[in-house]
Write a protein that holds these residues in place. Structure first.
Motif, PDB file in Angstrom:
ATOM      1  N   THR A 267       0.826  -1.207   0.000  1.00  0.00           N
ATOM      2  CA  THR A 267       0.000   0.000   0.000  1.00  0.00           C
ATOM      3  C   THR A 267       0.862   1.260   0.000  1.00  0.00           C
ATOM      4  O   THR A 267       0.473   2.271  -0.576  1.00  0.00           O
ATOM      5  N   HIS A 268       2.021   1.183   0.619  1.00  0.00           N
ATOM      6  CA  HIS A 268       2.917   2.345   0.608  1.00  0.00           C
ATOM      7  C   HIS A 268       3.425   2.608  -0.807  1.00  0.00           C
ATOM      8  O   HIS A 268       3.530   3.771  -1.228  1.00  0.00           O
TER       9      HIS A 268
ATOM     10  N   ALA B 272       1.795   1.915  -3.533  1.00  0.00           N
ATOM     11  CA  ALA B 272       0.650   2.495  -4.246  1.00  0.00           C
ATOM     12  C   ALA B 272       0.434   3.948  -3.820  1.00  0.00           C
ATOM     13  O   ALA B 272       0.113   4.809  -4.653  1.00  0.00           O
ATOM     14  N   THR B 273       0.628   4.232  -2.558  1.00  0.00           N
ATOM     15  CA  THR B 273       0.501   5.604  -2.069  1.00  0.00           C
ATOM     16  C   THR B 273       1.543   6.496  -2.726  1.00  0.00           C
ATOM     17  O   THR B 273       1.252   7.646  -3.090  1.00  0.00           O
ATOM     18  N   ASP B 274       2.745   5.975  -2.912  1.00  0.00           N
ATOM     19  CA  ASP B 274       3.793   6.742  -3.594  1.00  0.00           C
ATOM     20  C   ASP B 274       3.376   7.082  -5.021  1.00  0.00           C
ATOM     21  O   ASP B 274       3.717   8.151  -5.536  1.00  0.00           O
ATOM     22  N   GLU B 275       2.628   6.186  -5.661  1.00  0.00           N
ATOM     23  CA  GLU B 275       2.112   6.471  -6.999  1.00  0.00           C
ATOM     24  C   GLU B 275       1.107   7.625  -6.946  1.00  0.00           C
ATOM     25  O   GLU B 275       1.081   8.475  -7.846  1.00  0.00           O
ATOM     26  N   PHE B 276       0.278   7.652  -5.892  1.00  0.00           N
ATOM     27  CA  PHE B 276      -0.636   8.783  -5.716  1.00  0.00           C
ATOM     28  C   PHE B 276       0.156  10.066  -5.463  1.00  0.00           C
ATOM     29  O   PHE B 276      -0.232  11.134  -5.931  1.00  0.00           O
TER      30      PHE B 276
ATOM     31  N   ARG C  54      -8.306  13.014   0.058  1.00  0.00           N
ATOM     32  CA  ARG C  54      -7.501  12.198   0.976  1.00  0.00           C
ATOM     33  C   ARG C  54      -8.390  11.206   1.721  1.00  0.00           C
ATOM     34  O   ARG C  54      -8.056  10.025   1.837  1.00  0.00           O
ATOM     35  N   ASP C  55      -9.527  11.668   2.196  1.00  0.00           N
ATOM     36  CA  ASP C  55     -10.444  10.788   2.915  1.00  0.00           C
ATOM     37  C   ASP C  55     -10.998   9.696   2.006  1.00  0.00           C
ATOM     38  O   ASP C  55     -11.057   8.532   2.394  1.00  0.00           O
ATOM     39  N   VAL C  56     -11.380  10.080   0.792  1.00  0.00           N
ATOM     40  CA  VAL C  56     -11.931   9.103  -0.153  1.00  0.00           C
ATOM     41  C   VAL C  56     -10.871   8.063  -0.507  1.00  0.00           C
ATOM     42  O   VAL C  56     -11.139   6.857  -0.494  1.00  0.00           O
ATOM     43  N   ILE C  57      -9.670   8.518  -0.822  1.00  0.00           N
ATOM     44  CA  ILE C  57      -8.593   7.593  -1.199  1.00  0.00           C
ATOM     45  C   ILE C  57      -8.250   6.683  -0.026  1.00  0.00           C
ATOM     46  O   ILE C  57      -8.088   5.475  -0.192  1.00  0.00           O
ATOM     47  N   GLY C  58      -8.143   7.238   1.162  1.00  0.00           N
ATOM     48  CA  GLY C  58      -7.860   6.430   2.346  1.00  0.00           C
ATOM     49  C   GLY C  58      -8.915   5.358   2.572  1.00  0.00           C
ATOM     50  O   GLY C  58      -8.592   4.206   2.876  1.00  0.00           O
ATOM     51  N   GLU C  59     -10.178   5.734   2.405  1.00  0.00           N
ATOM     52  CA  GLU C  59     -11.266   4.761   2.562  1.00  0.00           C
ATOM     53  C   GLU C  59     -11.182   3.662   1.500  1.00  0.00           C
ATOM     54  O   GLU C  59     -11.478   2.496   1.779  1.00  0.00           O
ATOM     55  N   GLU C  60     -10.765   4.024   0.291  1.00  0.00           N
ATOM     56  CA  GLU C  60     -10.623   3.019  -0.769  1.00  0.00           C
ATOM     57  C   GLU C  60      -9.488   2.048  -0.442  1.00  0.00           C
ATOM     58  O   GLU C  60      -9.607   0.841  -0.666  1.00  0.00           O
ATOM     59  N   PHE C  61      -8.388   2.555   0.088  1.00  0.00           N
ATOM     60  CA  PHE C  61      -7.300   1.676   0.509  1.00  0.00           C
ATOM     61  C   PHE C  61      -7.791   0.725   1.599  1.00  0.00           C
ATOM     62  O   PHE C  61      -7.475  -0.465   1.585  1.00  0.00           O
TER      63      PHE C  61
ATOM     64  N   ALA D 265      -6.255  -3.815   9.437  1.00  0.00           N
ATOM     65  CA  ALA D 265      -5.418  -2.780   8.822  1.00  0.00           C
ATOM     66  C   ALA D 265      -5.790  -1.401   9.359  1.00  0.00           C
ATOM     67  O   ALA D 265      -6.959  -1.085   9.535  1.00  0.00           O
ATOM     68  N   ASP D 266      -4.778  -0.614   9.618  1.00  0.00           N
ATOM     69  CA  ASP D 266      -4.963   0.752  10.090  1.00  0.00           C
ATOM     70  C   ASP D 266      -5.002   1.676   8.879  1.00  0.00           C
ATOM     71  O   ASP D 266      -4.048   1.716   8.094  1.00  0.00           O
ATOM     72  N   ILE D 267      -6.078   2.418   8.734  1.00  0.00           N
ATOM     73  CA  ILE D 267      -6.262   3.260   7.553  1.00  0.00           C
ATOM     74  C   ILE D 267      -5.134   4.272   7.403  1.00  0.00           C
ATOM     75  O   ILE D 267      -4.672   4.544   6.287  1.00  0.00           O
ATOM     76  N   GLU D 268      -4.658   4.828   8.492  1.00  0.00           N
ATOM     77  CA  GLU D 268      -3.571   5.808   8.420  1.00  0.00           C
ATOM     78  C   GLU D 268      -2.259   5.139   8.022  1.00  0.00           C
ATOM     79  O   GLU D 268      -1.461   5.719   7.280  1.00  0.00           O
ATOM     80  N   GLU D 269      -2.030   3.936   8.485  1.00  0.00           N
ATOM     81  CA  GLU D 269      -0.804   3.229   8.124  1.00  0.00           C
ATOM     82  C   GLU D 269      -0.830   2.785   6.664  1.00  0.00           C
ATOM     83  O   GLU D 269       0.201   2.751   6.001  1.00  0.00           O
ATOM     84  N   LEU D 270      -2.015   2.462   6.154  1.00  0.00           N
ATOM     85  CA  LEU D 270      -2.123   2.052   4.754  1.00  0.00           C
ATOM     86  C   LEU D 270      -1.581   3.127   3.814  1.00  0.00           C
ATOM     87  O   LEU D 270      -0.973   2.818   2.797  1.00  0.00           O
ATOM     88  N   ILE D 271      -1.800   4.388   4.167  1.00  0.00           N
ATOM     89  CA  ILE D 271      -1.378   5.505   3.314  1.00  0.00           C
ATOM     90  C   ILE D 271      -0.353   6.380   4.022  1.00  0.00           C
ATOM     91  O   ILE D 271      -0.239   7.582   3.758  1.00  0.00           O
ATOM     92  N   ALA D 272       0.449   5.781   4.873  1.00  0.00           N
ATOM     93  CA  ALA D 272       1.381   6.535   5.718  1.00  0.00           C
ATOM     94  C   ALA D 272       2.420   7.322   4.919  1.00  0.00           C
ATOM     95  O   ALA D 272       2.914   8.347   5.394  1.00  0.00           O
ATOM     96  N   THR D 273       2.742   6.899   3.720  1.00  0.00           N
ATOM     97  CA  THR D 273       3.770   7.598   2.941  1.00  0.00           C
ATOM     98  C   THR D 273       3.210   8.750   2.105  1.00  0.00           C
ATOM     99  O   THR D 273       3.939   9.352   1.327  1.00  0.00           O
ATOM    100  N   ARG D 274       1.952   9.083   2.321  1.00  0.00           N
ATOM    101  CA  ARG D 274       1.339  10.149   1.514  1.00  0.00           C
ATOM    102  C   ARG D 274       1.971  11.494   1.814  1.00  0.00           C
ATOM    103  O   ARG D 274       2.433  11.745   2.938  1.00  0.00           O
TER     104      ARG D 274
END
Length: 97
Positions: free
Chosen positions: A41-42, A44-48, A67-74, A86-95
């Motif tokens: 997920t990190h 993929a977040t880097d791609e975002f 950010r909220d929509v993308i996080g919810e999708e992850f 899974a922790d939603i914030e950790e899924l996209i932690a590299t944003r």
């Protein structure tokens, strides 16, 4: 995000493709635990993160709503593959958006 004219559809399509690619990687690599999932997920977040420049050029940005929509999708993807803890914030932690 498709329903909001602030977000160009062609860029939302690119975000959708990132998420679909993430699904493919999860199916192929079959991460054994959350740490392995977070690595995917990190990436993929880097791609975002890279996509943010295109949003800026189009007069848009990945801001609070996005950010909220993308996080919810992850989170949806993670739970769909059985990673209910899974922790939603950790899924996209590299944003950086």
């Amino acid at each position: 995000m498709y329903n909001d004219g602030y977000f160009p559809d062609h860029l939302v399509d690119k975000g959708k493709a990132i998420l679909l690619s993430l699904c493919g990687r999860i199916e192929t690599e079959q991460p054994a635990d959350l740490a392995a999932l977070y690595a995917l997920t990190h990436a993929a977040t880097d791609e975002f993160n890279a996509l943010q420049e295109e949003f800026d050029a189009a007069g848009s940005e990945i801001e609070t709503v996005a950010r909220d929509v993308i996080g919810e999708e992850f989170w949806f993807v993670a739970t769909a593959y059985g990673f209910d803890g899974a922790d939603i914030e950790e899924l996209i932690a590299t944003r950086d958006w």
